[in-house]
Design a protein around this motif. Structure first.
Motif, PDB file in Angstrom:
ATOM      1  N   ALA A 213      28.351 -43.807 -96.151  1.00 34.93           N
ATOM      2  CA  ALA A 213      29.368 -44.291 -97.078  1.00 34.93           C
ATOM      3  C   ALA A 213      30.718 -43.661 -96.769  1.00 34.93           C
ATOM      4  N   TRP A 214      30.716 -42.327 -96.546  1.00 34.50           N
ATOM      5  CA  TRP A 214      31.980 -41.650 -96.236  1.00 34.50           C
ATOM      6  C   TRP A 214      32.562 -42.112 -94.900  1.00 34.50           C
ATOM      7  N   VAL A 215      31.713 -42.309 -93.918  1.00 32.92           N
ATOM      8  CA  VAL A 215      32.195 -42.772 -92.610  1.00 32.92           C
ATOM      9  C   VAL A 215      32.781 -44.169 -92.727  1.00 32.92           C
ATOM     10  N   GLY A 216      32.112 -45.047 -93.461  1.00 35.62           N
ATOM     11  CA  GLY A 216      32.611 -46.426 -93.625  1.00 35.62           C
ATOM     12  C   GLY A 216      33.937 -46.476 -94.346  1.00 35.62           C
ATOM     13  N   ILE A 217      34.046 -45.736 -95.440  1.00 37.98           N
ATOM     14  CA  ILE A 217      35.282 -45.750 -96.231  1.00 37.98           C
ATOM     15  C   ILE A 217      36.429 -45.113 -95.459  1.00 37.98           C
ATOM     16  N   LEU A 218      36.190 -43.940 -94.862  1.00 37.78           N
ATOM     17  CA  LEU A 218      37.264 -43.241 -94.135  1.00 37.78           C
ATOM     18  C   LEU A 218      37.687 -43.987 -92.863  1.00 37.78           C
ATOM     19  N   SER A 219      36.738 -44.645 -92.186  1.00 35.69           N
ATOM     20  CA  SER A 219      37.126 -45.401 -90.992  1.00 35.69           C
ATOM     21  C   SER A 219      37.980 -46.613 -91.371  1.00 35.69           C
ATOM     22  N   PHE A 220      37.616 -47.276 -92.465  1.00 30.67           N
ATOM     23  CA  PHE A 220      38.436 -48.410 -92.903  1.00 30.67           C
ATOM     24  C   PHE A 220      39.841 -47.947 -93.282  1.00 30.67           C
ATOM     25  N   LEU A 221      39.943 -46.908 -94.093  1.00 31.90           N
ATOM     26  CA  LEU A 221      41.253 -46.419 -94.516  1.00 31.90           C
ATOM     27  C   LEU A 221      42.076 -45.902 -93.337  1.00 31.90           C
ATOM     28  N   GLY A 222      41.438 -45.196 -92.412  1.00 29.40           N
ATOM     29  CA  GLY A 222      42.157 -44.696 -91.251  1.00 29.40           C
ATOM     30  C   GLY A 222      42.633 -45.812 -90.334  1.00 29.40           C
ATOM     31  N   GLY A 223      41.785 -46.795 -90.078  1.00 28.09           N
ATOM     32  CA  GLY A 223      42.194 -47.927 -89.240  1.00 28.09           C
ATOM     33  C   GLY A 223      43.288 -48.745 -89.884  1.00 28.09           C
ATOM     34  N   PHE A 224      43.173 -48.974 -91.194  1.00 28.29           N
ATOM     35  CA  PHE A 224      44.201 -49.731 -91.903  1.00 28.29           C
ATOM     36  C   PHE A 224      45.529 -48.982 -91.887  1.00 28.29           C
ATOM     37  N   GLY A 225      45.478 -47.695 -92.139  1.00 24.27           N
ATOM     38  CA  GLY A 225      46.709 -46.888 -92.114  1.00 24.27           C
ATOM     39  C   GLY A 225      47.341 -46.874 -90.727  1.00 24.27           C
ATOM     40  N   THR A 226      46.520 -46.805 -89.687  1.00 24.62           N
ATOM     41  CA  THR A 226      47.055 -46.829 -88.316  1.00 24.62           C
ATOM     42  C   THR A 226      47.738 -48.153 -88.017  1.00 24.62           C
ATOM     43  N   LEU A 227      47.116 -49.272 -88.386  1.00 26.53           N
ATOM     44  CA  LEU A 227      47.716 -50.585 -88.121  1.00 26.53           C
ATOM     45  C   LEU A 227      49.021 -50.778 -88.892  1.00 26.53           C
ATOM     46  N   VAL A 228      49.061 -50.325 -90.147  1.00 27.73           N
ATOM     47  CA  VAL A 228      50.285 -50.471 -90.942  1.00 27.73           C
ATOM     48  C   VAL A 228      51.393 -49.584 -90.385  1.00 27.73           C
ATOM     49  N   ALA A 229      51.056 -48.364 -89.976  1.00 26.74           N
ATOM     50  CA  ALA A 229      52.070 -47.453 -89.446  1.00 26.74           C
ATOM     51  C   ALA A 229      52.657 -47.958 -88.123  1.00 26.74           C
ATOM     52  N   ARG A 230      51.875 -48.676 -87.355  1.00 28.30           N
ATOM     53  CA  ARG A 230      52.341 -49.157 -86.060  1.00 28.30           C
ATOM     54  C   ARG A 230      53.058 -50.501 -86.138  1.00 28.30           C
ATOM     55  N   MET A 231      53.139 -51.091 -87.321  1.00 31.91           N
ATOM     56  CA  MET A 231      53.828 -52.385 -87.458  1.00 31.91           C
ATOM     57  C   MET A 231      55.315 -52.218 -87.187  1.00 31.91           C
ATOM     58  N   LYS A 232      55.912 -53.252 -86.587  1.00 30.57           N
ATOM     59  CA  LYS A 232      57.347 -53.226 -86.303  1.00 30.57           C
ATOM     60  C   LYS A 232      58.066 -54.048 -87.365  1.00 30.57           C
ATOM     61  N   ASP A 233      59.254 -53.609 -87.733  1.00 27.60           N
ATOM     62  CA  ASP A 233      60.004 -54.346 -88.740  1.00 27.60           C
ATOM     63  C   ASP A 233      60.875 -55.434 -88.133  1.00 27.60           C
ATOM     64  N   ARG A 234      61.080 -55.437 -86.828  1.00 26.69           N
ATOM     65  CA  ARG A 234      61.852 -56.508 -86.192  1.00 26.69           C
ATOM     66  C   ARG A 234      61.363 -56.691 -84.771  1.00 26.69           C
ATOM     67  N   ASP A 235      61.690 -57.852 -84.224  1.00 23.79           N
ATOM     68  CA  ASP A 235      61.285 -58.185 -82.861  1.00 23.79           C
ATOM     69  C   ASP A 235      62.224 -57.513 -81.877  1.00 23.79           C
ATOM     70  N   GLU A 236      61.684 -57.035 -80.760  1.00 28.20           N
ATOM     71  CA  GLU A 236      62.505 -56.346 -79.769  1.00 28.20           C
ATOM     72  C   GLU A 236      63.468 -57.293 -79.053  1.00 28.20           C
TER      73      GLU A 236
END
Length: 134
Positions: A99-122
């Motif tokens: 349960a802890w691995v599933g919850i923490l992996s989801f939260l960590g992956g989601f946080g990584t994807l959101v943090a890497r999002m770009k606000d504008r196109d290069e």
């Protein structure tokens, strides 16, 4: 109503009928549609199109290669809930380290994807107004 087909097959001439009441005596002179064989809606053939060439779209450009961090983040976002679902189906309860691995992996992956999002196109030029125009 008279059976005109039977009279025609026997060689009889159709008898004139009395005009309908209120028609002004023109009952025999009103036009009636005569069906012609081969003129049904299923007998329609469309005209040939002289430009029969079909549009063939160009080959799309290849997708950009995903980096390793994004691949692991997506694996965590999709694999965490899959682990929780597997745990719930097989052992009938979600507890312990899966349960802890599933919850923490989801939260960590989601946080990584959101943090890497770009606000504008290069490729877009920098907007001096920041997008706000009044």
């Amino acid at each position: 109503m008279e059976n005109l087909r039977a009279q025609h097959e026997r060689g009889e001439r159709p008898r004139p009928t009395a005009p309908a009441a209120g028609s002004g005596g023109l009952g025999d002179f009103t036009p009636r549609p005569v069906p012609r064989p081969g003129d049904g809606p299923r007998d329609f053939t469309p005209a040939e199109d002289p430009d029969e060439g079909h549009f063939v779209p160009p080959e799309p450009p290849p997708l950009p290669a995903a980096d390793t961090t994004a691949k692991f983040a997506w694996l965590a976002v999709l694999g965490g809930p899959a682990l929780l679902l597997f745990d719930a189906v097989v052992w009938r309860e979600v507890s312990g380290w899966p349960a802890w691995v599933g919850i923490l992996s989801f939260l960590g992956g989601f946080g990584t994807l959101v943090a890497r999002m770009k606000d504008r196109d290069e490729d877009e030029p920098e907007d001096p107004n920041g997008g706000a125009v009044v």
